[in-house]
Design an enzyme around this catalytic site. Structure first.
Site, PDB file in Angstrom:
ATOM      1  N   HIS A 150      32.843  46.938  41.240  1.00  0.00           N
ATOM      2  CA  HIS A 150      32.257  46.200  40.107  1.00  0.00           C
ATOM      3  C   HIS A 150      31.166  45.233  40.539  1.00  0.00           C
ATOM      4  O   HIS A 150      30.814  44.308  39.786  1.00  0.00           O
ATOM      5  CB  HIS A 150      33.369  45.472  39.340  1.00  0.00           C
ATOM      6  CG  HIS A 150      34.355  46.411  38.722  1.00  0.00           C
ATOM      7  ND1 HIS A 150      35.608  46.029  38.351  1.00  0.00           N
ATOM      8  CD2 HIS A 150      34.268  47.733  38.431  1.00  0.00           C
ATOM      9  CE1 HIS A 150      36.256  47.072  37.845  1.00  0.00           C
ATOM     10  NE2 HIS A 150      35.470  48.114  37.873  1.00  0.00           N
ATOM     11  N   ASN A 186      37.087  43.377  42.761  1.00  0.00           N
ATOM     12  CA  ASN A 186      36.665  41.984  42.855  1.00  0.00           C
ATOM     13  C   ASN A 186      35.212  41.863  43.287  1.00  0.00           C
ATOM     14  O   ASN A 186      34.719  42.679  44.068  1.00  0.00           O
ATOM     15  CB  ASN A 186      37.574  41.219  43.821  1.00  0.00           C
ATOM     16  CG  ASN A 186      39.008  41.232  43.332  1.00  0.00           C
ATOM     17  OD1 ASN A 186      39.281  41.562  42.179  1.00  0.00           O
ATOM     18  ND2 ASN A 186      39.929  40.889  44.218  1.00  0.00           N
TER      19      ASN A 186
HETATM   20  N1  APR Z   1      49.480  38.036  43.346  1.00  0.00           N
HETATM   21  C1  APR Z   1      49.385  39.349  42.964  1.00  0.00           C
HETATM   22  N2  APR Z   1      49.018  39.732  41.717  1.00  0.00           N
HETATM   23  C2  APR Z   1      48.764  38.743  40.818  1.00  0.00           C
HETATM   24  C3  APR Z   1      48.849  37.365  41.146  1.00  0.00           C
HETATM   25  C4  APR Z   1      49.221  37.038  42.482  1.00  0.00           C
HETATM   26  N3  APR Z   1      49.322  35.776  42.882  1.00  0.00           N
HETATM   27  N4  APR Z   1      48.529  36.632  40.045  1.00  0.00           N
HETATM   28  C5  APR Z   1      48.267  37.541  39.059  1.00  0.00           C
HETATM   29  N5  APR Z   1      48.412  38.795  39.519  1.00  0.00           N
HETATM   30  C6  APR Z   1      48.227  40.062  38.812  1.00  0.00           C
HETATM   31  C7  APR Z   1      48.526  40.037  37.324  1.00  0.00           C
HETATM   32  O1  APR Z   1      49.905  40.229  37.061  1.00  0.00           O
HETATM   33  C8  APR Z   1      47.694  41.200  36.811  1.00  0.00           C
HETATM   34  O2  APR Z   1      48.399  42.433  36.895  1.00  0.00           O
HETATM   35  O3  APR Z   1      46.871  40.418  38.902  1.00  0.00           O
HETATM   36  C9  APR Z   1      46.507  41.226  37.800  1.00  0.00           C
HETATM   37  C10 APR Z   1      45.201  40.681  37.228  1.00  0.00           C
HETATM   38  O4  APR Z   1      44.778  41.535  36.207  1.00  0.00           O
HETATM   39  P1  APR Z   1      43.351  41.301  35.505  1.00  0.00           P
HETATM   40  O5  APR Z   1      43.195  39.880  35.191  1.00  0.00           O
HETATM   41  O6  APR Z   1      43.277  42.294  34.406  1.00  0.00           O
HETATM   42  O7  APR Z   1      42.305  41.638  36.663  1.00  0.00           O
HETATM   43  P2  APR Z   1      41.803  43.069  37.182  1.00  0.00           P
HETATM   44  O8  APR Z   1      42.837  44.114  37.037  1.00  0.00           O
HETATM   45  O9  APR Z   1      41.240  42.862  38.526  1.00  0.00           O
HETATM   46  O10 APR Z   1      40.600  43.360  36.145  1.00  0.00           O
HETATM   47  C11 APR Z   1      39.856  44.530  36.282  1.00  0.00           C
HETATM   48  O11 APR Z   1      38.338  43.829  34.557  1.00  0.00           O
HETATM   49  O12 APR Z   1      37.307  42.041  33.623  1.00  0.00           O
HETATM   50  C12 APR Z   1      37.099  43.160  34.387  1.00  0.00           C
HETATM   51  O13 APR Z   1      35.426  43.638  35.967  1.00  0.00           O
HETATM   52  C13 APR Z   1      36.545  42.840  35.758  1.00  0.00           C
HETATM   53  O14 APR Z   1      37.175  43.755  37.899  1.00  0.00           O
HETATM   54  C14 APR Z   1      37.670  43.265  36.698  1.00  0.00           C
HETATM   55  C15 APR Z   1      38.415  44.299  35.889  1.00  0.00           C
END
Ligand code: APR
Length: 232
Positions: free
Chosen positions: A104, A87
């Protein structure tokens, strides 16, 4: 005192009102990754990219740490807790976590396009609006950009993160789809014998990971309960 390493993603900040990327209505569903999170997109239309991150910065600064961020900070009362986050918000730090490694980048920081070592706090650049625009330059006169790792760019802190994972006594994953590498590969750096847990309402594919248990819940429900156990 255990050495606890926590890998977090956008899901841990979702209940603070910050959109995730790949969920329904997520940022990459409504915005183009190529246009907004790549060096090519920045070259093509820098103001479009700067506006996107100016808005995300404003939203992140208006958001508050939630019960999951606060519980992880609380865990430091008894254990050594290292947060490794994908994040770019500062909610872990504002919750009180003392060891936070950003893989990131950070919305609160901007840097030179010519010299990546010239990194500034946004407060130094524009204390009133906390924004950068085309024409905002570093001390060498080159355009400033968000201090964010875009797709196709190196992740400078990845080796440090891998080293931290190798020393974990307990490894926790919260709110990440584990779809973006190299961050998603960190779980494989954790020793097989180390106890691991993942908290997510939509569990990503973690098949084949040894010593792992899952909590299929939202972060603000699952993390405080787990922390209570770890503090017990
Ligand atoms: N509590 C816990 N987990 C949650 C919640 C919640 N309230 N709401 C959603 N999630 C979960 C989803 O199920 C999913 O597995 O959070 C995850 C979000 O995934 P992504 O949107 O892919 O985010 P992330 O994994 O952080 O992305 C990685 O991608 O776009 C790039 O650089 C950006 O750091 C980011 C990286």
């Amino acid at each position: 005192m255990a050495n606890i390493v926590v890998l977090t993603g956008a899901g841990i900040s979702a209940e603070s009102g910050l959109k995730t990327f790949r969920d329904l209505g997520g940022l990459w569903e409504t915005h183009s990754v190529e246009d907004l999170a790549s060096p090519a997109g920045f070259r093509k239309n820098p103001q479009l990219v700067l506006d996107f991150y100016n808005l995300r910065r404003k939203q992140a600064l208006e958001a508050q740490p939630n019960a999951a961020h606060l519980a992880l900070a609380e865990l430091e009362k008894k254990h050594h807790v290292q947060i490794i986050t994908q994040n770019v918000d500062d909610l872990h730090e504002r919750a009180g976590s003392s060891k936070v490694l950003h893989l990131h980048g950070e919305l609160r920081k901007v840097r030179s396009t010519q010299d990546a070592s010239l990194i500034y706090d946004i407060d130094e650049i524009d204390p009133e609006n906390l924004e950068i625009h085309v024409g905002c330059t570093c001390e060498k006169g080159s355009q400033l950009r968000p201090h964010i790792v875009w797709f196709g760019e190196m992740v400078p802190e990845i080796e440090k993160a891998a080293e931290l994972c190798r020393t974990a006594d307990f490894f926790l994953v919260v709110g990440t789809s584990l779809m973006v590498f190299p961050a998603a590969a960190l779980i494989h750096e954790v020793p097989a014998a180390t106890r691991k847990c993942i908290i997510d309402p939509n569990l990503p594919d973690v098949s084949g990971i040894p010593n792992l248990y899952t909590i299929q819940e939202k972060a603000t429900a699952g993390v405080p309960r787990l922390v209570e156990k770890l503090l017990g």
